[in-house]
Design a protein around this motif. Structure first.
Motif, short mmCIF file in Angstrom:
data_model
loop_
_atom_site.label_atom_id
_atom_site.label_comp_id
_atom_site.label_asym_id
_atom_site.label_seq_id
_atom_site.Cartn_x
_atom_site.Cartn_y
_atom_site.Cartn_z
N VAL A 16 0.78 -1.37 0.08
CA VAL A 16 0.18 -0.03 -0.05
C VAL A 16 0.93 1.27 0.02
O VAL A 16 1.95 1.30 0.90
CB VAL A 16 -0.86 0.09 1.38
N ARG A 18 2.12 4.50 1.06
CA ARG A 18 1.54 5.28 2.14
C ARG A 18 1.22 6.79 2.02
O ARG A 18 0.06 7.20 2.64
CB ARG A 18 2.87 5.63 3.19
N GLN A 20 -0.38 7.85 -0.81
CA GLN A 20 -1.97 7.61 -1.56
C GLN A 20 -2.89 7.39 -0.39
O GLN A 20 -4.05 7.86 -0.44
CB GLN A 20 -1.94 6.57 -2.44
N LEU A 21 -2.51 6.64 0.68
CA LEU A 21 -3.32 6.22 1.80
C LEU A 21 -3.66 7.33 2.68
O LEU A 21 -4.62 7.61 2.91
CB LEU A 21 -2.77 5.26 2.58
N ARG A 24 -6.54 9.56 1.94
CA ARG A 24 -7.99 9.19 2.14
C ARG A 24 -8.22 9.26 3.55
O ARG A 24 -9.53 9.31 3.80
CB ARG A 24 -7.94 7.83 1.79
N LEU A 37 3.00 -1.41 5.21
CA LEU A 37 1.39 -1.28 5.05
C LEU A 37 1.46 -2.25 3.75
O LEU A 37 1.82 -2.12 2.63
CB LEU A 37 1.24 -0.05 4.45
N PHE A 44 -6.20 -5.27 5.50
CA PHE A 44 -5.05 -4.31 5.63
C PHE A 44 -4.23 -4.83 6.66
O PHE A 44 -4.43 -5.19 7.75
CB PHE A 44 -5.78 -3.11 5.80
N CYS A 73 -5.48 1.10 11.81
CA CYS A 73 -5.35 0.09 10.86
C CYS A 73 -6.93 -0.17 10.40
O CYS A 73 -7.20 -0.64 9.37
CB CYS A 73 -4.70 -1.11 11.63
N CYS A 76 -7.87 2.52 8.25
CA CYS A 76 -7.27 2.37 6.86
C CYS A 76 -8.14 1.40 6.09
O CYS A 76 -8.10 1.64 4.87
CB CYS A 76 -5.61 1.89 7.02
N LEU A 80 -9.75 1.89 2.33
CA LEU A 80 -9.36 1.38 1.17
C LEU A 80 -10.72 0.82 0.62
O LEU A 80 -10.45 0.17 -0.57
CB LEU A 80 -8.20 0.48 1.53
N ASP A 85 -10.76 8.43 -3.97
CA ASP A 85 -9.68 8.89 -3.06
C ASP A 85 -9.99 9.82 -2.09
O ASP A 85 -9.07 10.83 -1.63
CB ASP A 85 -8.39 9.37 -4.17
N ARG A 87 -10.99 12.22 1.05
CA ARG A 87 -10.48 12.14 2.35
C ARG A 87 -11.68 12.16 3.34
O ARG A 87 -12.61 12.99 3.03
CB ARG A 87 -9.60 13.23 2.64
#
Length: 282
Positions: A16, A18, A20-21, A24, A37, A44, A73, A76, A80, A85, A87
């Protein structure tokens, strides 16, 4: 009723990104401190090591820090699960923690695996399994309220602080110490003013003390009463509101039966969190 439908996720191990995560989700460094990640099917996965100083609590990581990483976690995994995308803000509403005896030394790497059980646009439930040294360490189930970025900023516009930066610390500062007192059987920790550093990385420009830090403060008070090495066997938590930087905070812990404590946290006189905490010998 929550929607059980799922968006398409990779079915094989997938790293994953970081950055880009982080686009979100609603937390940043230093509160976000997960490493390695990755996704495997709908799960996840990440790792972390203890940052707080060692205390009488036994095991590779304190329960409040386990809860911090586990809740992140979980959110996240939920983030996902959306097919865009955007936030969003994932506010931990309720959590159930079950701890297991684990002989791994303090500071041993802890692994987290989070799966979304249910989700719709406004709410989600995630289940997080935590292991260390190849053995179970804890299990959490967290319910989140989901807000769009616009909704969150509108709802908490009075708390907006353009001077509050979430990026000035390389790790979470130690929780504020405060003033201890007793009122009958109840132990009390009072913070005359919640410091901004206690909110680092939680919400950008909105300095709110994370629920895991609140739990940690309540755990500190309970451990003073327990007065022996311990581990957290179980906890249930409900978050009713936020505790913001600059507010007066009060943490009350009352023993009910041996090893079990009824805990409350208030900010500026209003209840923000309730928790039942069960401690046991290692």
């Amino acid at each position: 009723m929550l929607d059980h439908s799922r968006t398409s996720l990779p079915t094989l191990f997938s790293p994953v990104d970081r950055d880009q995560l982080l686009q979100r989700i609603c937390v940043r460094a230093p509160y976000f401190a997960l490493q390695d990640l990755r996704l495997f099917d709908h799960t996840f996965m990440a790792e972390a090591t203890a940052e707080s100083r060692a205390t009488a609590e036994q095991g590779p990581m304190q329960a409040s820090e386990i809860s911090r990483h586990a809740a992140i976690c979980g959110l996240c995994a939920v983030a996902l699960d959306f097919d865009d995308d955007d936030r969003r803000y994932y506010l931990a509403q309720d959590a159930t923690y079950t701890g297991f005896a684990n002989d791994a030394p303090y500071g041993t790497t802890v692994s987290f695996s989070a799966t979304v059980l249910e989700r719709n646009k406004r709410q989600a439930i995630a289940e997080i399994t935590i292991t260390s040294g190849g053995h179970d360490l804890a299990h959490l189930r967290v319910t989140y309220t989901i807000l769009s970025e616009a909704s969150f900023r509108r709802l908490f516009r009075s708390k907006y602080d353009p001077e509050f930066s979430v990026l000035h610390y390389d790790r979470m500062p130690e929780p504020p110490t405060g003033v201890f007192s007793t009122e009958g059987d109840t132990g009390v920790l009072t913070l005359p003013e919640v410091p901004r550093e206690a909110c680092a990385g939680h919400f950008e420009n909105f300095p709110a003390m994370p629920v895991a830090v609140l739990m940690g403060q309540l755990g500190v008070v309970a451990s003073r009463h327990y007065n022996a090495p311990y581990r957290v066997a179980a906890a249930t938590m409900s978050a009713l509101d936020f505790c913001w930087a600059g507010e007066t905070a009060r943490f009350e812990v009352t023993p009910t039966v041996p090893g079990t404590y009824a805990c409350t946290a208030t900010a500026s006189g209003s209840m923000v969190s309730e928790m039942t905490l069960h401690l046991t010998v290692p």
